[in-house]
Design an enzyme around this catalytic site. Structure first.
Site, PDB file in Angstrom:
ATOM      1  N   GLU A  38       0.872  -1.183   0.000  1.00 47.56           N
ATOM      2  CA  GLU A  38       0.000   0.000   0.000  1.00 47.56           C
ATOM      3  C   GLU A  38       0.916   1.244   0.000  1.00 47.56           C
ATOM      4  O   GLU A  38       1.969   1.235   0.643  1.00 47.56           O
ATOM      5  CB  GLU A  38      -0.810  -0.071   1.298  1.00 47.56           C
ATOM      6  CG  GLU A  38      -1.816   1.009   1.549  1.00 47.56           C
ATOM      7  CD  GLU A  38      -2.535   0.788   2.916  1.00 47.56           C
ATOM      8  OE1 GLU A  38      -2.060  -0.041   3.740  1.00 47.56           O
ATOM      9  OE2 GLU A  38      -3.570   1.440   3.142  1.00 47.56           O
ATOM     10  N   LYS A 109      -9.726   1.710  -1.852  1.00 50.02           N
ATOM     11  CA  LYS A 109      -9.893   1.001  -0.562  1.00 50.02           C
ATOM     12  C   LYS A 109     -11.242   1.306   0.088  1.00 50.02           C
ATOM     13  O   LYS A 109     -11.600   2.473   0.279  1.00 50.02           O
ATOM     14  CB  LYS A 109      -8.750   1.408   0.372  1.00 50.02           C
ATOM     15  CG  LYS A 109      -8.690   0.646   1.683  1.00 50.02           C
ATOM     16  CD  LYS A 109      -7.476   1.106   2.508  1.00 50.02           C
ATOM     17  CE  LYS A 109      -7.263   0.308   3.770  1.00 50.02           C
ATOM     18  NZ  LYS A 109      -6.056   0.765   4.514  1.00 50.02           N
ATOM     19  N   CYS A 142      -4.973  -3.757   2.521  1.00 48.71           N
ATOM     20  CA  CYS A 142      -4.667  -3.785   3.956  1.00 48.71           C
ATOM     21  C   CYS A 142      -5.881  -4.085   4.828  1.00 48.71           C
ATOM     22  O   CYS A 142      -6.405  -5.182   4.808  1.00 48.71           O
ATOM     23  CB  CYS A 142      -3.960  -2.488   4.357  1.00 48.71           C
ATOM     24  SG  CYS A 142      -2.997  -2.697   5.875  1.00 48.71           S
TER      25      CYS A 142
HETATM   26  C1  ACM Z   1      -3.990  -0.393   7.101  1.00 46.75           C
HETATM   27  O1  ACM Z   1      -5.096  -0.548   6.607  1.00 46.75           O
HETATM   28  N1  ACM Z   1      -3.055   0.328   6.495  1.00 46.75           N
HETATM   29  C2  ACM Z   1      -3.645  -1.033   8.369  1.00 46.75           C
END
Ligand code: ACM
Length: 263
Positions: A38, A109, A142
């Protein structure tokens, strides 16, 4: 499919330096899928909206996506990598998929973690799967792992491999992804970063490494350490991910009872 990740320590704000680290590592990668963390080229801990605006890029016409396309073409790689995206007046925590044929698609995301909630909009792309020449690739980023619906939705949409760019700080994900893979009969490639960031007052962020590739049988095929910069890969048998049968009586998807689940 040959699939791998590159785990490394991103230098905050120094995109060119991070690109060069990735380019050098990719020289050792065989053709196939390569997953990067990420925010792989910017770093994670933004401290102002101005800083986000300065480092975010349009997709696909931004220098990071262009770098990834050129690397995909140079090395015959499909690459999934995270970046801050500027979409109109909004900012998203996104990941792109590139391949030898160029830019393929992007994902924003869904579940934002910590102060991402201050600087970014929750993703509106939904979970997406691309049918590429090397296999069906879905993306989550993530903290999305914490919501079983993310991996389930990708699996129901036909993903054979979940590419999972990450900047993990909590300890739970490495133990949990084998279950996500087992319950969905998919592979996952989690590419995490290492190192620390403390760009303002408050607790230091310490990234846990332990990038890994997990199988539809719930096995950990390869796992990196907590602090090494390393590219690791494995050969994946995608037929295993297409087969949802557990035994003569049970098929993981056919046996679902969505009418009894709460959405
Ligand atoms: C995250 O979502 N960067 C822990």
């Amino acid at each position: 499919m040959h699939a791998g990740f590159f785990q490394f320590n991103t230098a905050f704000g120094r995109k060119r330096e991070n690109f060069e680290k990735v380019r050098a590592a990719a020289r050792t990668a065989s053709p196939g899928l390569l997953v990067l963390p990420e925010f792989f080229a910017t770093g994670y801990q933004f401290i102002s909206q101005d800083e986000v605006a300065e480092l975010a890029e349009p997709v696909p016409r931004g220098e990071t996506t262009e770098f990834l396309v050129s690397l995909s073409q140079e090395r015959d790689l499909y690459i999934v990598a995270g970046l801050p995206e500027r979409g109109g007046d909004m900012f998203y925590n996104s990941a792109v998929l590139t391949g030898p044929e160029g830019f393929i698609g992007s994902y924003r995301k869904t579940h934002l973690f910590l102060e991402e909630n201050v600087f970014f909009m929750p993703g509106d792309s939904g979970f997406r799967v691309w049918d590429t020449k090397i296999g069906r690739i879905g993306i989550m980023i993530c903290f999305d792992w914490f919501f079983p619906e993310a991996a389930r939705t990708l699996a129901l949409k036909g993903a054979e491999v979940i590419a999972h760019p990450s900047n993990l700080v909590l300890p739970y994900c490495p133990q949990s992804m084998p279950v996500r893979c087992l319950e969905n009969r998919v592979y996952a490639v989690t590419a995490n970063r290492i190192g620390r960031e403390k760009r303002k007052e408050g607790p230091e962020l310490s990234f846990i490494g332990q990038s890994q590739i997990t199988s539809p049988r719930g096995e950990i095929l390869v796992r990196a350490g907590t602090d090494d910069e390393i590219l690791l890969a494995s050969d994946l048998d995608l037929a295993l991910a297409r087969d949802k049968k557990l035994n003569q009586y049970n098929d993981l998807f056919r046996d679902r009872r969505p009418g009894l689940y709460t959405s």
